[in-house]
Write a protein that holds these residues in place. Structure first.
Motif, mmCIF file in Angstrom:
data_model
loop_
_atom_site.group_PDB
_atom_site.id
_atom_site.type_symbol
_atom_site.label_atom_id
_atom_site.label_comp_id
_atom_site.label_asym_id
_atom_site.label_seq_id
_atom_site.Cartn_x
_atom_site.Cartn_y
_atom_site.Cartn_z
ATOM 1 N N UNK A 166 0.888 -1.236 0.195
ATOM 2 C CA UNK A 166 0.257 0.412 0.345
ATOM 3 C C UNK A 166 0.657 0.599 -0.118
ATOM 4 N N UNK A 167 1.440 1.295 1.120
ATOM 5 C CA UNK A 167 2.316 2.494 0.731
ATOM 6 C C UNK A 167 3.468 2.451 -0.591
ATOM 7 N N UNK A 168 3.625 1.242 -1.007
ATOM 8 C CA UNK A 168 4.440 1.540 -2.504
ATOM 9 C C UNK A 168 3.820 2.106 -3.662
ATOM 10 N N UNK A 169 2.112 1.530 -3.767
ATOM 11 C CA UNK A 169 1.831 1.416 -4.612
ATOM 12 C C UNK A 169 1.239 3.496 -4.252
ATOM 13 N N UNK A 170 1.360 4.082 -3.215
ATOM 14 C CA UNK A 170 1.475 5.391 -3.071
ATOM 15 C C UNK A 170 2.400 6.190 -3.841
ATOM 16 N N UNK A 171 3.323 5.558 -3.576
ATOM 17 C CA UNK A 171 4.850 6.187 -4.352
ATOM 18 C C UNK A 171 4.153 6.154 -5.436
ATOM 19 N N UNK A 172 4.090 4.936 -6.144
ATOM 20 C CA UNK A 172 5.142 4.787 -7.209
ATOM 21 C C UNK A 172 3.714 5.411 -7.733
ATOM 22 N N UNK A 173 2.710 5.873 -7.900
ATOM 23 C CA UNK A 173 1.438 6.236 -8.592
ATOM 24 C C UNK A 173 1.845 7.873 -8.324
ATOM 25 N N UNK A 174 2.978 8.094 -7.863
ATOM 26 C CA UNK A 174 3.003 10.145 -7.938
ATOM 27 C C UNK A 174 4.370 10.554 -8.708
ATOM 28 N N UNK A 175 4.967 9.135 -9.047
ATOM 29 C CA UNK A 175 5.975 9.090 -9.791
ATOM 30 C C UNK A 175 6.267 9.663 -11.307
ATOM 31 N N UNK A 176 6.806 10.537 -11.873
ATOM 32 C CA UNK A 176 6.060 10.571 -12.876
ATOM 33 C C UNK A 176 6.894 9.452 -14.161
ATOM 34 N N UNK A 177 7.895 9.074 -13.655
ATOM 35 C CA UNK A 177 8.154 7.958 -14.446
ATOM 36 C C UNK A 177 7.126 7.333 -14.951
ATOM 37 N N UNK A 178 6.211 6.611 -13.963
ATOM 38 C CA UNK A 178 5.337 5.633 -13.916
ATOM 39 C C UNK A 178 4.314 6.247 -15.312
ATOM 40 N N UNK A 179 4.699 5.353 -16.052
ATOM 41 C CA UNK A 179 3.252 5.682 -16.849
ATOM 42 C C UNK A 179 1.645 5.167 -16.499
ATOM 43 N N UNK A 180 1.509 3.996 -16.507
ATOM 44 C CA UNK A 180 0.270 3.945 -15.820
ATOM 45 C C UNK A 180 0.752 2.117 -14.473
ATOM 46 N N UNK A 181 0.011 3.004 -13.680
ATOM 47 C CA UNK A 181 -0.078 1.867 -12.939
ATOM 48 C C UNK A 181 -0.745 0.679 -11.962
ATOM 49 N N UNK A 182 -1.082 -0.250 -11.856
ATOM 50 C CA UNK A 182 -2.096 -2.107 -11.787
ATOM 51 C C UNK A 182 -1.749 -2.177 -10.684
ATOM 52 N N UNK A 183 -3.064 -1.357 -9.133
ATOM 53 C CA UNK A 183 -2.575 -1.819 -7.878
ATOM 54 C C UNK A 183 -3.681 -1.494 -7.485
ATOM 55 N N UNK A 184 -4.378 -2.771 -7.224
ATOM 56 C CA UNK A 184 -6.219 -2.393 -6.362
ATOM 57 C C UNK A 184 -6.329 -1.126 -5.009
ATOM 58 N N UNK A 185 -5.651 -1.485 -4.338
ATOM 59 C CA UNK A 185 -5.094 -1.250 -3.500
ATOM 60 C C UNK A 185 -5.272 0.885 -4.292
ATOM 61 N N UNK A 186 -5.124 1.602 -4.681
ATOM 62 C CA UNK A 186 -4.916 2.859 -5.430
ATOM 63 C C UNK A 186 -6.613 2.801 -5.923
ATOM 64 N N UNK A 187 -7.573 4.688 -4.896
ATOM 65 C CA UNK A 187 -8.651 4.045 -5.558
ATOM 66 C C UNK A 187 -8.830 4.923 -7.351
#
Ligand SMILES: Cc1ncc(COP(=O)(O)O)c(C=O)c1O
Length: 392
Positions: free
Chosen positions: A263-284
């Motif tokens: 959960x902590x790393x999902x919230x971290x990754x979603x904010x990173x500009x290098x990450x074009x899309x994220x697939x993780x069901x813990x994010x709204x």
């Protein structure tokens, strides 16, 4: 025994099928490393005659897994693929199954390159909504096989809705619960007939055992699966069963940590500009976040999103650059162990899925799948940050 059977998840994980040894009082039951059993007269024995058919160490594991999934019968196999194979051999030539598009690559390979030889056909369907599932049902359909969340795109299937549809139409619902484990999701409670696992992953949890299991409360189906288990013989060794039982004792606390780290790393990754899309069901922002919150719950009712996160880097070169720079995450196949792993699905776990098929559900060359371990989350975040910086 009955008190333990009716108690909470963590208590059952430690005690069910794991009674102290009656012969010596050993608190940890021994490994019954034996192929055969004495008979006092012709056909007279203590319930065990040959270890392919049954073994006390395996039986203990099977009872434990059945209890955790809320089922009546547990049937252990030598791998997750052996568990799926047992289920597929329950069907007959001419039967048809509906399978979630975007399942684990080995499942796709088994169904399209082995079971097709026996005239068992499959329709690959987007099971994220009910309409296409209902539309794919044919007179010869026997089962709906789903993986939720799917590997590696983390798409969810509404297990309750699909199971209700399946029951109405006289079909089995079979759920691959490998990513969630019974600690985070209990498909039988949601109406599914069958759960299966690659116990290689979170259930074993230490990246040192290959195993599989099926759990069901359907007596007739269980009888056939025990028959297939002993007849085809894909059984786990007593030592592997013993290790898996030992691992189950810490499943609850391991999953809590996998869940919170991810959960902590999902919230971290979603904010990173290098990450074009994220697939993780813990994010709204996940399109099925609401379903994740209701369907994926710990035994005490907390939402549980699991330890798997996939993200898009944009290209094969970008994915390679990131995984090459990771220092704590290890580049490797598999998932669910205490150590964090990074996987490149297009060349590793899903290499056997044709490009056009995998790209139809966004499994691109730029996708990286992370299995978040139980290390200190700050170290994992620092590792990801320095690796992603290569794309800046
Ligand atoms: C979701 C899922 N199901 C089944 C399997 C197959 O399990 P095994 O490798 O234990 O045969 C895997 C393996 O990666 C998996 O990820």
């Amino acid at each position: 025994m009955s008190r333990k059977v009716n108690s909470g998840f963590a208590t059952r994980a430690i005690h069910v099928g794991q009674e102290p040894d009656p012969a010596t009082g050993a608190v940890v039951p021994p490994i019954y490393q034996t192929t055969t059993y004495v008979q006092s007269d012709l056909g007279v024995h203590k319930g065990f005659d040959y270890s392919r058919a049954a073994n006390p160490t395996r039986r203990g594991l099977e009872e434990n897994l059945a209890s955790l999934e809320g089922g009546q019968y547990g049937i252990a196999f030598s791998s997750g693929m052996a568990a799926l194979s047992a289920l597929m051999t329950h069907f007959r030539s001419g039967d048809h199954v509906i399978v979630s598009a975007g399942v684990y690559g080995g499942t796709y390979r088994a169904i399209t390159q082995v079971f097709n030889r026996f005239d068992l056909t499959a329709s690959w369907v987007d099971t994220t909504t009910l309409g296409p599932v209902a539309a794919a049902i044919r007179p010869e359909t026997r089962a709906i096989i789903i993986e939720s969340p799917s590997n590696p795109m983390m798409s969810l299937t509404d297990i309750k809705a699909v199971s209700a549809l399946a029951r109405e139409r006289g079909l089995l619902t079979i759920v691959d619960n490998t990513f969630m484990t019974p600690y985070c999701q209990r498909p039988l409670e949601l109406g599914a007939h069958v759960v299966y696992h690659s116990t290689t992953k979170y259930i074993s949890g230490h990246s040192d055992i290959i195993g599989g299991a099926v759990v069901t409360s359907d007596e007739q189906l269980a009888e056939d699966l025990y028959f297939i288990q002993k007849t085809l013989g894909a059984v786990p060794s007593p030592f592997d069963c013993w290790l898996t039982s030992r691992s189950l004792k810490t499943l609850a606390i391991r999953m809590d940590r996998h869940n919170s780290n991810a959960l902590q790393l999902g919230r971290f990754l979603v904010e990173r500009p290098e990450v074009k899309a994220i697939y993780y069901p813990g994010l709204p922002s996940h399109p099925q976040y609401d379903l994740a919150v209701t369907q994926q719950r710990t035994p005490t009712g907390e939402p549980a999103f699991g330890g798997m996160i996939s993200f898009e880097t944009g290209s094969l070169e970008n994915a390679r650059a990131v995984v090459q720079r990771l220092q704590i995450f290890t580049l490797a196949e598999s998932l669910g162990g205490v150590e964090s792993l990074a996987n490149h699905p297009a060349t590793m776990t899903h290499a056997s899925v044709p490009r056009e098929v995998r790209e139809s559900y966004k499994l691109t060359d730029g996708l990286i799948r992370l299995s978040i371990g139980i290390e200190d989350v700050e170290d994992l975040e620092t590792d990801l940050a320095q690796a992603l910086a290569v794309l800046a």
